[in-house]
Motif scaffolding. Structure first.
Motif, PDB file in Angstrom:
ATOM      1  N   THR A 109     -39.045  -6.885 -38.055  1.00  0.00           N
ATOM      2  CA  THR A 109     -39.966  -7.426 -37.210  1.00  0.00           C
ATOM      3  C   THR A 109     -40.333  -6.290 -36.269  1.00  0.00           C
ATOM      4  N   GLY A 110     -41.256  -6.465 -35.138  1.00  0.00           N
ATOM      5  CA  GLY A 110     -41.388  -5.497 -34.457  1.00  0.00           C
ATOM      6  C   GLY A 110     -43.039  -5.597 -33.694  1.00  0.00           C
ATOM      7  N   THR A 111     -43.307  -4.576 -32.877  1.00  0.00           N
ATOM      8  CA  THR A 111     -44.403  -4.676 -32.302  1.00  0.00           C
ATOM      9  C   THR A 111     -45.261  -3.329 -32.681  1.00  0.00           C
ATOM     10  N   ILE A 112     -46.748  -3.617 -33.074  1.00  0.00           N
ATOM     11  CA  ILE A 112     -47.312  -2.361 -33.317  1.00  0.00           C
ATOM     12  C   ILE A 112     -48.583  -2.538 -32.373  1.00  0.00           C
ATOM     13  N   GLN A 113     -48.893  -1.168 -31.640  1.00  0.00           N
ATOM     14  CA  GLN A 113     -49.963  -1.170 -30.808  1.00  0.00           C
ATOM     15  C   GLN A 113     -51.250  -0.760 -31.527  1.00  0.00           C
ATOM     16  N   LEU A 114     -52.604  -1.465 -31.319  1.00  0.00           N
ATOM     17  CA  LEU A 114     -53.824  -1.117 -31.909  1.00  0.00           C
ATOM     18  C   LEU A 114     -54.701  -0.706 -30.612  1.00  0.00           C
ATOM     19  N   SER A 115     -55.705   0.071 -31.147  1.00  0.00           N
ATOM     20  CA  SER A 115     -57.042  -0.014 -30.156  1.00  0.00           C
ATOM     21  C   SER A 115     -57.729  -1.038 -30.601  1.00  0.00           C
ATOM     22  N   PHE A 116     -58.350  -1.740 -29.258  1.00  0.00           N
ATOM     23  CA  PHE A 116     -59.297  -2.840 -29.406  1.00  0.00           C
ATOM     24  C   PHE A 116     -60.531  -2.669 -28.736  1.00  0.00           C
ATOM     25  N   GLU A 117     -61.779  -2.494 -29.400  1.00  0.00           N
ATOM     26  CA  GLU A 117     -63.049  -2.207 -28.838  1.00  0.00           C
ATOM     27  C   GLU A 117     -63.707  -3.443 -28.651  1.00  0.00           C
ATOM     28  N   ALA A 118     -63.800  -4.242 -27.541  1.00  0.00           N
ATOM     29  CA  ALA A 118     -64.320  -5.735 -27.464  1.00  0.00           C
ATOM     30  C   ALA A 118     -65.681  -5.652 -27.903  1.00  0.00           C
ATOM     31  N   GLN A 119     -66.609  -4.727 -27.183  1.00  0.00           N
ATOM     32  CA  GLN A 119     -68.078  -4.660 -27.506  1.00  0.00           C
ATOM     33  C   GLN A 119     -68.313  -4.725 -29.235  1.00  0.00           C
ATOM     34  N   PHE A 120     -67.427  -3.922 -29.818  1.00  0.00           N
ATOM     35  CA  PHE A 120     -67.806  -3.713 -31.360  1.00  0.00           C
ATOM     36  C   PHE A 120     -66.684  -4.867 -32.048  1.00  0.00           C
ATOM     37  N   THR A 121     -65.992  -5.808 -31.375  1.00  0.00           N
ATOM     38  CA  THR A 121     -64.964  -6.669 -31.936  1.00  0.00           C
ATOM     39  C   THR A 121     -64.084  -5.816 -33.160  1.00  0.00           C
ATOM     40  N   ARG A 122     -63.491  -4.558 -32.747  1.00  0.00           N
ATOM     41  CA  ARG A 122     -63.056  -3.804 -33.738  1.00  0.00           C
ATOM     42  C   ARG A 122     -61.604  -3.513 -33.494  1.00  0.00           C
ATOM     43  N   PHE A 123     -60.744  -3.501 -34.235  1.00  0.00           N
ATOM     44  CA  PHE A 123     -59.307  -3.131 -34.012  1.00  0.00           C
ATOM     45  C   PHE A 123     -59.097  -1.846 -34.808  1.00  0.00           C
TER      46      PHE A 123
END
Length: 493
Positions: A465-479
């Motif tokens: 288990t654990g936590t992953i950090q991702l980039s999120f661009e809300a205007q493009f709904t993209r991770f």
């Protein structure tokens, strides 16, 4: 003398008997009466109802009850529980003795049992076909053709799943062979993953990709971006699809995969808009409003031409129950192929029965059905789920397994539970008065978490288990993946 009229071919067809093999039934029953071991070779798939002759059904069921009670079934012990007279001048004792005298060997019992079972399935298929014809002729106003098709498919799939004789125990060496084959495929696959790559590097690193037969729950509060993450993964998998022909003429997936997406909340057009916005890097709200200039429109057209080639199939039918969903997934696997199934979202599914007075029980049926479907189709299933409102009442809004809504069966049946969490969403709603000292501190915190999302692996049967950090661009709904330099410091618990 009256002339005997010959039956025309059509009339002969009307008098055809249902497929059966009385001799095979007699041979199997004889084998059981001589050596009860024969019963154990067929009892896991063969039922009394599969016999064509009613008296053979009765004999088989009586023998089964005697054997399961730990006693020996013979012509002498079985006749006590059967009618004395079979037909005129033939007693049950004589008939059982004749069966035993003409018995096949126990080695052939499985083959005879399979023959009896196959003929029973053919008779059932005839009944399903006749029922389809009768329903189509005499359908009422409320019975649509689509409903009739779904009912017929349900009957057919129930028939296929009931009493299959290809299951049972397998030797450990066979299981080991499958494990080594999986490891070999992982070694040769891009990224050395044992499962299907999501396109999100750190998530793949911790999970080894999406594993076949896994039920993966992707849960979050509203506005966290769980549907966006699901569409991102769906398109990444479909875009990477590569297949090669096998010696038997089928196509085997070697990378990526065919994706089925059940969208119970959004329409297919809305989902397509989200994916188009992500790939073309144009705001989805601008696409919907037509607020784009000529160069952006050209980019949209070029992107859509590329996207149209990917094997991503969307079913946006609302109000599906678990039985309908399973039937449609099997159909997609059969017709187009299937390597990943996504359901958006779990709480919008209903149970197969019309009574829904116990929602916990209904959700248990749904999650159990999805896990069974994942194993049957040998594909990973990602089911989106909402979290309960109790998250909002805590100071620490990070989700936990206990927040899964409505039923413990979600946590119990899932192989993997993922949570999507964005600090930015909650921090944005706490903005102090502009110009105040608190606002400067708030702005510094916002700069740290802006455009970032956490994917928390709360449960994983075969990994950490654990936590992953991702980039999120809300205007493009993209991770997307974060550059290593952009990672936040480790969170101290």
């Amino acid at each position: 003398m009256a002339e005997v009229r010959q039956l025309r071919p059509q009339e002969e067809q009307e008098y055809r008997l249902a497929p059966h093999n009385v001799e095979a039934e007699q041979a199997l029953l004889g084998a059981i009466l001589v050596n009860n071991e024969a019963f154990y070779r067929v009892s896991d798939f063969l039922e009394g109802e599969h016999f064509y002759e009613p008296i053979h059904r009765e004999i088989y069921e009586v023998c089964g009850k005697i054997i399961r009670a730990g006693k020996t079934a013979t012509p002498i012990t079985a006749k006590t529980f059967l009618p004395d007279e079979l037909v005129v001048d033939v007693t049950m004792s004589h008939y059982l003795a004749r069966l035993a005298a003409e018995a096949t060997t126990v080695l052939n019992a499985f083959d005879y049992g399979r023959s009896i079972y196959d003929l029973a399935i053919r008779r059932s298929l005839i009944l399903v076909g006749e029922e389809m014809v009768e329903t189509a002729y005499s359908a009422d106003v409320d019975s649509t053709p689509e409903k009739q098709i779904e009912d017929a498919e349900k009957h057919l799939f129930d028939l296929a799943e009931r009493g299959r004789y290809d299951g049972g125990f397998q030797g450990f060496n066979a299981a080991l062979r499958d494990a080594i084959e999986m490891a070999g495929e992982a070694y040769h696959r891009d990224g050395s993953l044992s499962g299907t790559a999501t396109g999100l590097t750190d998530l793949d690193r911790l999970m080894g990709g999406l594993q076949r037969s896994d039920l993966i729950i992707l849960a979050a509060r509203p506005a966290m971006g769980k549907t966006s993450l699901a569409t991102n993964i769906a398109f990444n998998v479909a875009r990477a699809y590569k297949a090669e022909p096998t010696p038997d003429g089928h196509m085997k997936t070697v990378n990526g995969g065919c994706v089925g997406f059940f969208s119970l909340e959004m329409s297919a057009e809305q989902l397509a808009t989200r994916i188009l916005a992500e790939q073309a890097e144009i705001s989805s709200s601008d696409i919907r409003r037509g607020n784009i200039h000529e160069s952006q429109f050209s980019k949209l057209v070029d992107t859509s031409n590329l996207m149209s080639q990917v094997p991503l199939f969307i079913d946006d039918t609302g109000g599906l129950n678990i039985a309908q969903l399973m039937a449609r997934a099997r159909r997609l696997k059969r017709q187009k192929g299937l390597d990943l199934l996504i359901i958006d979202y779990l709480q919008l599914l209903s149970g197969s029965s019309k009574r829904s007075d116990n929602r916990v029980q209904e959700l248990t049926e749904i999650t159990t059905g999805l896990k069974a479907l994942a194993k049957e189709l040998e594909v990973p299933i990602i089911a989106l789920s909402q979290l309960s409102r109790q998250v909002e009442n805590r100071d620490d809004k990070r989700p936990q397994l206990a927040d899964l809504r409505e039923s413990g069966s979600i946590e119990q049946d899932a192989d993997v539970v993922l949570f999507v969490y964005r600090d930015e969403y909650y921090l944005k709603n706490k903005e102090p008065k502009e110009g105040s000292p608190e606002h400067l501190q708030w702005q510094g915190e916002m700069d740290l978490v802006h455009g970032r999302a956490d994917v928390i692996i709360g449960k994983q049967r075969h990994g950490p288990t654990g936590t992953i950090q991702l980039s999120f661009e809300a205007q493009f709904t993209r991770f997307s993946n974060l550059a290593k330099s952009d990672y936040l410091p480790e969170r101290m618990e």
